[in-house]
Design an enzyme around this catalytic site. Structure first.
Site, PDB file in Angstrom:
ATOM      1  N   SER A   1      -1.707   5.753   1.537  1.00  2.24           N
ATOM      2  CA  SER A   1      -2.910   4.929   1.611  1.00  2.24           C
ATOM      3  C   SER A   1      -2.905   4.216   2.951  1.00  2.24           C
ATOM      4  O   SER A   1      -1.873   4.073   3.597  1.00  2.24           O
ATOM      5  CB  SER A   1      -2.936   3.910   0.479  1.00  2.24           C
TER       6      SER A   1
ATOM      7  N   LEU B   1       0.875  -1.167   0.000  1.00  2.00           N
ATOM      8  CA  LEU B   1       0.000   0.000   0.000  1.00  2.00           C
ATOM      9  C   LEU B   1       0.910   1.213   0.000  1.00  2.00           C
ATOM     10  O   LEU B   1       1.885   1.247   0.747  1.00  2.00           O
ATOM     11  CB  LEU B   1      -0.851   0.037   1.280  1.00  2.00           C
ATOM     12  N   ASP B   2       0.602   2.194  -0.814  1.00  2.18           N
ATOM     13  CA  ASP B   2       1.417   3.404  -0.839  1.00  2.18           C
ATOM     14  C   ASP B   2       1.433   4.062   0.531  1.00  2.18           C
ATOM     15  O   ASP B   2       0.519   3.878   1.337  1.00  2.18           O
ATOM     16  CB  ASP B   2       0.873   4.396  -1.872  1.00  2.18           C
ATOM     17  N   ARG B   3       2.441   4.861   0.763  1.00  2.67           N
ATOM     18  CA  ARG B   3       2.594   5.555   2.043  1.00  2.67           C
ATOM     19  C   ARG B   3       1.357   6.380   2.377  1.00  2.67           C
ATOM     20  O   ARG B   3       0.945   6.458   3.528  1.00  2.67           O
ATOM     21  CB  ARG B   3       3.850   6.438   1.997  1.00  2.67           C
TER      22      ARG B   3
END
Length: 179
Positions: free
Chosen positions: A46, A42-44
């Site tokens: 998100s 998961l992106d930072r």
């Protein structure tokens, strides 16, 4: 027997155990279990469900696009998408790196419980926002954000609620449990 951990990744945390000099918090600050690794990422910016496991084959099956593992997201977007925007997402949209698979999309009320985010999502009196539930079966880089932006509704907040059979349940941000 393989170990599977479900983690509610907070906003701003990297989906890895080392920060490589970035200065951002990592999984190591929350999970002290040797030998497990994130299955996907998961992106930072998100938040939500991150599945970790010590089983390399399971990790590959969860993360690899060919497995078509469904991932469910709660997406706060700018404005209220009309049916044409939702239908475009349902058909799939063409991004710079190719066409996305069709997504399952519906409008929802704000998820409950909705934990506060630090920093909070920007609020603009003149621009309403709304929530969508999106289910995708691939994981292109920042795909959900790029899809919603493509149909004119930039993502303000992105929470992954489910990966395959695993879901957030009652986990609070920063909490984890064995599956």
């Amino acid at each position: 027997m393989s170990r599977v951990i479900l983690f509610h990744k907070p906003f701003g945390v990297l989906s890895q155990f080392t920060d490589e000099g970035s200065g951002h918090p990592t999984l190591a600050e929350y999970i002290d279990v040797p030998g497990v690794y994130a299955a996907g990422r998961l992106d930072r910016d998100s938040e939500g469900l991150l599945v970790l496991t010590d089983d390399g084959r399971l990790q590959h099956r969860i993360a690899h696009p060919k497995s078509k593992q469904p991932k469910t997201y709660w997406v706060q977007v700018e404005r209220v998408p009309d049916e044409a925007a939702l239908e475009a997402l349902r058909r799939g949209v063409t991004l710079k790196d190719g066409r996305t698979r069709p997504a399952k999309v519906k409008r929802i009320d704000a998820p409950s419980p909705l934990f506060p985010r630090d920093p909070p999502v920007r609020f603009r009196k003149s621009v309403p926002d709304s929530w969508l539930e999106m289910v995708i079966t691939e994981g292109k880089n920042r795909q959900v954000r790029r899809m919603t932006a493509h149909v004119g509704h930039p993502t303000l907040r992105l929470i992954r609620a489910q990966v395959g059979e695993w879901h957030l349940g009652g986990l609070r941000p920063g909490e984890w449990r064995d599956a």
